[in-house]
Design an enzyme around this catalytic site. Sequence first.
Site, PDB file in Angstrom:
ATOM      1  CB  SER A 200      -0.981   0.072   1.200  1.00  0.00           C
ATOM      2  OG  SER A 200      -1.442   1.354   1.538  1.00  0.00           O
ATOM      3  CD  GLN A 203      -1.086  -0.475   5.114  1.00  0.00           C
ATOM      4  OE1 GLN A 203      -0.288  -1.267   4.465  1.00  0.00           O
ATOM      5  NE2 GLN A 203      -1.921  -0.741   5.950  1.00  0.00           N
ATOM      6  CB  CYS A 355     -15.504  -8.619  11.451  1.00  0.00           C
ATOM      7  SG  CYS A 355     -15.185  -8.752   9.288  1.00  0.00           S
TER       8      CYS A 355
END
Length: 383
Positions: A200, A203, A355
């Site tokens: 990324s 990132q 999740c």
Amino acid sequence: MTSEQRIGPIALPDSRAQRVLSTLLEGSGVTLNGEAPWDPQIYHPDFCSRILRQGSLGLGESFMDGWWECEQIDEMACRLLQHGLGERARPPADRIMYRLQAGLLNLQSKARAYIVGEAHYDLGNDLFERMLDPTMCYSCGYWKEAGTLHEAQLAKLELACRKLELRPGMHVLDIGCGWGSFAEYAARHYGVSVTGITISREQAELARERCAGLPVEIELKDYRELTGCYDRIVSIGMFEHVGHRNYDVYFQTVERLLAEYGLFLLHTIGSNHSEISVDPWIDRYIFPNGVLPSARHIADASENLLLMEDWHNFGPDYDRTLMAWRDNFDAHWHEIADRYSQRTERMFRYYLSVCAGAFRARDLQLWQVVFSRGRRARYDAPR
């Protein structure tokens, strides 16, 4: 239909789809338009037929479209999964198509490695900064003695460093370094140098800023491109993107890079089953081409390469981590709402809640596994 246009839940039409869906829900504790906080409130007459036709993909997309609301999506998901509706929510045709696709193609090939970075991790650092804690850890915290998300993430980083038996002067490889949380912590508190890789660009940019002045190098690179030798290797929350066709290559790469007396820590979400499958909504909107490994996948791929020294499961801690992320997301969304769509806001709220429910139902696990090359006389795992 937007939230501003809605007055209240609609009376569901008496249709075959409504009757079938209600029958499937019997015994789950979840009722359409019920009074419990985990009961979905329906705002669109085609909700039932869409769910029966599209399964979990339709459930997630219809929430993004504003077709239903639920006060406690996490608890709804937990109850549905405990009732056994998880696999049944994936239409057979979709499961067959994915298996054919995964069998014919390497969905996580080197050429495709950057897709998930561009689709999810590059979405915007401003969003993740508001959702995560100051460490910018985007993986499960360790809540054994923690009272806050930040304490849990610091405890997770400390636990990983202790399991790796870090000492000053060591060179550590961080496969999937994210925003540099482990690299920064290990370099600052244990005096090691760290090479971190990510797929990324967002990132990598932020990780370099956060690790400025420390012996940390952040590279935009796929793990298959790595060379060198490292005293320790860590991979936190990255193995979920490797894919079953690449597990052997992944562990061969780790074995090739790990020093003779080195240690490797693998931190990954795990599946209870070895069948290769994905949730179609998560695959389309959150983690493209992601697939969760089973215990068998990890054991088979590492056998004859590395010695498994320790296996630690703290999956229930991910429920608490995800709920903390959702609380942060809800509390700070107004700060960035003008930069993102309402659909993105609903997508993240659904993703974090569902999740959390999956970990609460024990449908998903979180494993930390420590490996060596089998040259050590003994390894005692901290907890």
